[in-house]
Design an enzyme around this catalytic site. Structure first.
Site, PDB file in Angstrom:
ATOM      1  N   TYR A 137       0.861  -1.182   0.000  1.00 21.69           N
ATOM      2  CA  TYR A 137       0.000   0.000   0.000  1.00 21.69           C
ATOM      3  C   TYR A 137       0.896   1.229   0.000  1.00 21.69           C
ATOM      4  CZ  TYR A 137      -3.723   3.110   1.887  1.00 21.69           C
ATOM      5  OH  TYR A 137      -4.628   4.128   2.110  1.00 21.69           O
ATOM      6  N   LYS A 167      -1.163  -1.124  -4.169  1.00 24.17           N
ATOM      7  CA  LYS A 167      -2.248  -0.150  -4.078  1.00 24.17           C
ATOM      8  C   LYS A 167      -1.577   1.214  -4.126  1.00 24.17           C
ATOM      9  CE  LYS A 167      -5.722   2.083  -1.265  1.00 24.17           C
ATOM     10  NZ  LYS A 167      -6.290   2.337   0.070  1.00 24.17           N
ATOM     11  N   THR A 169      -1.495   4.967  -4.026  1.00 26.02           N
ATOM     12  CA  THR A 169      -2.191   6.178  -3.589  1.00 26.02           C
ATOM     13  C   THR A 169      -1.193   7.328  -3.555  1.00 26.02           C
ATOM     14  OG1 THR A 169      -3.658   4.795  -2.249  1.00 26.02           O
ATOM     15  CG2 THR A 169      -3.725   7.147  -1.831  1.00 26.02           C
ATOM     16  N   GLY A 192      -5.367   4.132  -6.367  1.00 23.75           N
ATOM     17  CA  GLY A 192      -5.830   4.462  -5.025  1.00 23.75           C
ATOM     18  C   GLY A 192      -6.276   5.891  -4.816  1.00 23.75           C
ATOM     19  N   ASP A 194      -9.352   8.375  -5.744  1.00 24.44           N
ATOM     20  CA  ASP A 194     -10.677   8.490  -6.358  1.00 24.44           C
ATOM     21  C   ASP A 194     -10.796   9.714  -7.262  1.00 24.44           C
ATOM     22  OD1 ASP A 194     -11.256   6.263  -4.860  1.00 24.44           O
ATOM     23  OD2 ASP A 194     -12.359   7.349  -3.302  1.00 24.44           O
ATOM     24  N   GLU A 195      -9.992  10.734  -6.981  1.00 26.71           N
ATOM     25  CA  GLU A 195     -10.086  11.968  -7.761  1.00 26.71           C
ATOM     26  C   GLU A 195      -9.468  11.857  -9.147  1.00 26.71           C
ATOM     27  OE1 GLU A 195      -6.875  12.773  -4.552  1.00 26.71           O
ATOM     28  OE2 GLU A 195      -8.543  11.402  -4.901  1.00 26.71           O
TER      29      GLU A 195
END
Length: 305
Positions: A137, A167, A169, A192, A194-195
């Site tokens: 992550y 993942k 982000t 990761g 959402d925007e």
């Protein structure tokens, strides 16, 4: 390993008024996520305040999610902690209860500054559940581990047999794409942020992702992928732009972990307050949050119970 397709949710940890974990609400929570198009849950991560839970609470939460998961709904358990020994035990436990995969971010302390340090940390954890796919992550804003992810893939390749992917982000769509291209797409790159789902689809060829605002805005985020897959770019743009409007609201209220969790109450699934040291919203702030969401038409487009 089979790659994940669709969006996985990073659920909040529900708490009772006395601060204890509310395990009883998990079946309703899982059913709601499935209903709104999510493909699974990545539990005990940053959205779930995982580092503020005891090891026993984390195990019980993982058990509750595995027990409650609907058909064709996967459970990934975040097992990272500041103690690699605890992480390995959490990984072993995840395998024992029937989780589908495990994941871990770099610990916030001590700060990891070198790829080799990170690989050794990953090796210990992944060895606790060698039969389960392991996802790293990558969220450097949380732990300061601003390390090159292509170098990580090169270092784990052939060394950590159950390393499945990342993942991702972070803001670099370029690096995300370079990781996706590594050895013709050998590793699963779960988007990761959402925007930026739409640009990741366009440039990075993303197939799967893990999100936090999917808890309450999953219908819109799933729609981005569905529109893209059928070639309706304008519709995909509209859903992505609306999703950014939602994010513009939550950043005014201490982000997804605090403001986003309170949105769950507003849509009818009260998950309680955040644990210390998070500063919970006041009643006044909650009303302001609701008004801001109403102003963008959120409640006609949000997740349904």
């Amino acid at each position: 390993m089979e790659k994940i397709k669709g969006l996985i949710d990073a659920p909040f940890t529900p708490f009772l008024e006395n601060g204890e974990v509310n395990y009883d609400i998990i079946p309703q929570y899982a059913k709601m996520l499935k209903k709104n198009g999510l493909k699974g849950a990545f539990v005990n991560g940053s959205s779930g305040e995982g580092y503020m839970l005891t090891t026993d609470e984390r195990k019980k939460l993982a058990e509750a999610w595995v027990k409650a998961k609907p058909e064709d709904f996967m459970i990934i358990v975040h097992v990272g902690s500041c103690c690699a020994k605890d992480s390995k035990e959490l990984a072993r436990h995840a395998a024992e209860i029937g989780a589908d995969a495990i994941g871990a971010m770099a610990p916030p302390f001590p700060k990891i500054n070198r790829i080799e340090e990170l690989v050794k940390y990953i090796e210990i954890i992944a060895s606790g559940a060698p039969e389960l796919p392991f996802y790293y992550y990558h969220i450097p804003a949380f732990n300061g581990a601003y390390l090159p992810m292509v170098k990580l893939l090169e270092a784990v390749d052939g060394r950590v047999p159950n390393f499945a992917g990342i993942k991702y982000t972070f803001e670099s769509i370029y690096e995300y794409n370079q990781c996706r291209l590594y050895k013709n797409g050998k590793y699963d790159m779960l988007h990761g942020q959402d925007e930026t789902i739409l640009p990741s689809l366009a440039m990075g060829g993303a197939q799967g992702g893990i999100g936090g605002t999917t808890n309450y805005n999953g219908r819109e985020l799933v729609a981005i992928i569905e529109d893209w897959n059928r070639g309706d770019i304008e519709a995909a743009r509209e859903h992505q732009n609306f999703s950014q409007e939602v994010i513009n609201v939550i950043v005014k209220y201490r982000g997804n972990i605090v403001g986003g969790k309170r949105i769950m109450k507003l849509i009818g699934l009260d998950l309680g307050k955040n644990r210390v040291p998070f500063q919970n919203l006041t009643d006044k702030e909650e009303q302001e949050l609701k008004a801001d969401l109403e102003a963008i038409g959120f409640f006609s487009r949000c997740n349904l119970l």
